[in-house]
Enzyme design. Sequence first.
Site, PDB file in Angstrom:
ATOM      1  CD  GLU A 152      -2.718  -1.518   2.362  1.00 45.75           C
ATOM      2  OE1 GLU A 152      -2.673  -0.710   3.288  1.00 45.75           O
ATOM      3  OE2 GLU A 152      -3.415  -2.553   2.391  1.00 45.75           O
ATOM      4  CG  ASN A 193      -0.440  -6.893  -1.517  1.00 47.66           C
ATOM      5  OD1 ASN A 193      -1.075  -7.428  -2.431  1.00 47.66           O
ATOM      6  ND2 ASN A 193      -0.840  -6.934  -0.253  1.00 47.66           N
ATOM      7  CG  HIS A 229      -9.618  -6.068   0.860  1.00 50.57           C
ATOM      8  ND1 HIS A 229      -9.814  -7.224   1.585  1.00 50.57           N
ATOM      9  CD2 HIS A 229      -8.289  -5.800   0.927  1.00 50.57           C
ATOM     10  CE1 HIS A 229      -8.648  -7.634   2.083  1.00 50.57           C
ATOM     11  NE2 HIS A 229      -7.711  -6.790   1.690  1.00 50.57           N
ATOM     12  CD  GLU A 259      -4.252  -8.096   1.549  1.00 50.77           C
ATOM     13  OE1 GLU A 259      -5.157  -7.437   2.073  1.00 50.77           O
ATOM     14  OE2 GLU A 259      -3.048  -7.811   1.653  1.00 50.77           O
ATOM     15  CG  ASP A 261     -12.341  -9.396   1.942  1.00 48.57           C
ATOM     16  OD1 ASP A 261     -12.361  -8.373   1.240  1.00 48.57           O
ATOM     17  OD2 ASP A 261     -11.803  -9.438   3.064  1.00 48.57           O
TER      18      ASP A 261
HETATM   19  O1  G3I Z   1      -3.674  -8.254  18.865  1.00 48.79           O
HETATM   20  C1  G3I Z   1      -4.593  -7.290  19.407  1.00 48.79           C
HETATM   21  C2  G3I Z   1      -5.202  -7.808  20.667  1.00 48.79           C
HETATM   22  O2  G3I Z   1      -4.193  -7.954  21.642  1.00 48.79           O
HETATM   23  C3  G3I Z   1      -6.282  -6.823  21.141  1.00 48.79           C
HETATM   24  O3  G3I Z   1      -6.927  -7.343  22.259  1.00 48.79           O
HETATM   25  C4  G3I Z   1      -7.319  -6.597  20.035  1.00 48.79           C
HETATM   26  C5  G3I Z   1      -8.362  -5.568  20.439  1.00 48.79           C
HETATM   27  O4  G3I Z   1      -8.850  -4.850  19.338  1.00 48.79           O
HETATM   28  O5  G3I Z   1      -6.641  -6.129  18.887  1.00 48.79           O
HETATM   29  C6  G3I Z   1      -5.690  -7.050  18.387  1.00 48.79           C
HETATM   30  O6  G3I Z   1      -5.083  -6.531  17.234  1.00 48.79           O
HETATM   31  C7  G3I Z   1      -5.897  -6.452  16.070  1.00 48.79           C
HETATM   32  C8  G3I Z   1      -5.218  -7.274  14.976  1.00 48.79           C
HETATM   33  O7  G3I Z   1      -5.925  -7.111  13.760  1.00 48.79           O
HETATM   34  C9  G3I Z   1      -5.182  -8.769  15.322  1.00 48.79           C
HETATM   35  O8  G3I Z   1      -6.490  -9.265  15.464  1.00 48.79           O
HETATM   36  C10 G3I Z   1      -5.983  -4.993  15.649  1.00 48.79           C
HETATM   37  O9  G3I Z   1      -6.739  -4.267  16.602  1.00 48.79           O
HETATM   38  C11 G3I Z   1      -6.646  -4.882  14.295  1.00 48.79           C
HETATM   39  O10 G3I Z   1      -6.562  -3.533  13.858  1.00 48.79           O
HETATM   40  C12 G3I Z   1      -5.937  -5.771  13.307  1.00 48.79           C
HETATM   41  O11 G3I Z   1      -6.623  -5.700  12.058  1.00 48.79           O
HETATM   42  C13 G3I Z   1      -5.913  -6.196  10.940  1.00 48.79           C
HETATM   43  C14 G3I Z   1      -5.756  -5.073   9.916  1.00 48.79           C
HETATM   44  O12 G3I Z   1      -5.111  -5.611   8.770  1.00 48.79           O
HETATM   45  C15 G3I Z   1      -4.935  -3.918  10.447  1.00 48.79           C
HETATM   46  O13 G3I Z   1      -4.950  -2.885   9.536  1.00 48.79           O
HETATM   47  C16 G3I Z   1      -6.746  -7.321  10.337  1.00 48.79           C
HETATM   48  O14 G3I Z   1      -6.782  -8.433  11.245  1.00 48.79           O
HETATM   49  C17 G3I Z   1      -6.136  -7.773   9.017  1.00 48.79           C
HETATM   50  O15 G3I Z   1      -7.034  -8.645   8.357  1.00 48.79           O
HETATM   51  C18 G3I Z   1      -5.912  -6.561   8.118  1.00 48.79           C
HETATM   52  O16 G3I Z   1      -5.268  -7.009   6.945  1.00 48.79           O
HETATM   53  C19 G3I Z   1      -5.010  -6.005   5.958  1.00 48.79           C
HETATM   54  C20 G3I Z   1      -3.772  -6.448   5.195  1.00 48.79           C
HETATM   55  O17 G3I Z   1      -2.709  -6.686   6.086  1.00 48.79           O
HETATM   56  C21 G3I Z   1      -3.385  -5.415   4.144  1.00 48.79           C
HETATM   57  N1  G3I Z   1      -4.487  -5.127   3.275  1.00 48.79           N
HETATM   58  C22 G3I Z   1      -5.750  -4.768   3.912  1.00 48.79           C
HETATM   59  C23 G3I Z   1      -6.144  -5.837   4.919  1.00 48.79           C
HETATM   60  C24 G3I Z   1      -7.484  -5.533   5.551  1.00 48.79           C
HETATM   61  O18 G3I Z   1      -7.411  -4.358   6.308  1.00 48.79           O
END
Ligand code: G3I
Length: 342
Positions: A152, A193, A229, A259, A261
């Site tokens: 990105e 990506n 997405h 990715e 969905d």
């Molecule tokens: O690990 C913490 C946990 O300790 C805490 O209790 C919890 C409370 O909210 O948060 C947890 O972290 C989260 C993490 O995912 C793991 O679940 C973050 O808040 C959350 O923001 C994070 O989201 C991820 C996101 O990227 C961040 O921008 C998504 O799972 C993940 O699917 C998403 O993936 C991205 C790709 O990497 C890049 N392209 C877009 C895609 C979708 O946003």
Amino acid sequence: MKRFFRLIFSASMPLIVFLMGSNNIPSLRELADKKGLLLGTCVMPNYLDEDMYVKTLLANFNIITPENHMKWGLIHPERNKYNWDGADKIVNFAEKNNLKVRGHTLVWHNQNPNWINEIKTKEEALNVLKEHIYTVVGRYKGKIYAWDVVNEVIDDYGNFRNSIWYQLCKEEYIDKAFQWAREADPNAKLFINDYNIEPINRKSDALYNYCKDAIKRGVPIDGVGFQFHIQGDIEPNYESIRKNMKRFIELGLEVHITEIDVRLPSLKPSKEQLELQGKIYRRLLELALEFDKARVFIFWGLTDRYSWVPHFFKGWGSALIFDENYQPKPAFYSILEVLQEK
Ligand code: G3I
């Protein structure tokens, strides 16, 4: 014994039968293997402790991407400390089960640890980046099929994203990241990506121009990741996507769907909504299969139970091919049918 009977009568029973192949429905994985297609999902390490998750994954997919555990915030939480637990678990699981791994990601503006904000000069930024890439790519050398080297890096207006890396190094950090990743693992394919770059638009134009120039400069870039997405209530412009894929491929690059969905504007979608979603998945997989250089198709999640979508897009969900109870949706059958076509 009680647990056994509960299992027999549970709602998930038809799928267990399905996955065991006793009704002769083939798994997606065998069909994908036969077509030379890498079909996959992103994963979190804790899901790998869940039987139903693992059974469904192994029956259907031949490649996985760590959803979060190779990002800086998790793998490099402190300046002098790496945490390999989650990424190691995923890579070891893949090795044991003969799955390929897409590494995600070596440079991003998001999910970074706070200490990155202490970096003040270009020289320091490039040193930190080089050390990170050598260490992470080096640890998994020979085990990663392709790396999302940068993620990105173009913004929604078609400019280089104003991340800390860009502020300190301008676009030089992108070229350098590719060069260091190649040095650390010469056999991994190296990708740039991004999202919203699937059709022709100002963002994909900017990415195309970067790639074209980077290739001329000798930057070791092997391909472009189209995240995909997308919304499932309207069909995308397939013709524009086809033209866009073609122009990147004509630069000598591969295109991976990294990715995908297809989110629906309801958490309890109607039959019609699910069918339209199935049609979109079908058309996009067919489109990718038109190109020899687009042979990777990865869902951003295996089951709606764990999808990131409802957390980020209020009121939207049901974006994947298995529902919350691991039941195959119409989109699953669309993918199956495409893979069965000669
Ligand atoms: O690990 C913490 C946990 O300790 C805490 O209790 C919890 C409370 O909210 O948060 C947890 O972290 C989260 C993490 O995912 C793991 O679940 C973050 O808040 C959350 O923001 C994070 O989201 C991820 C996101 O990227 C961040 O921008 C998504 O799972 C993940 O699917 C998403 O993936 C991205 C790709 O990497 C890049 N392209 C877009 C895609 C979708 O946003």
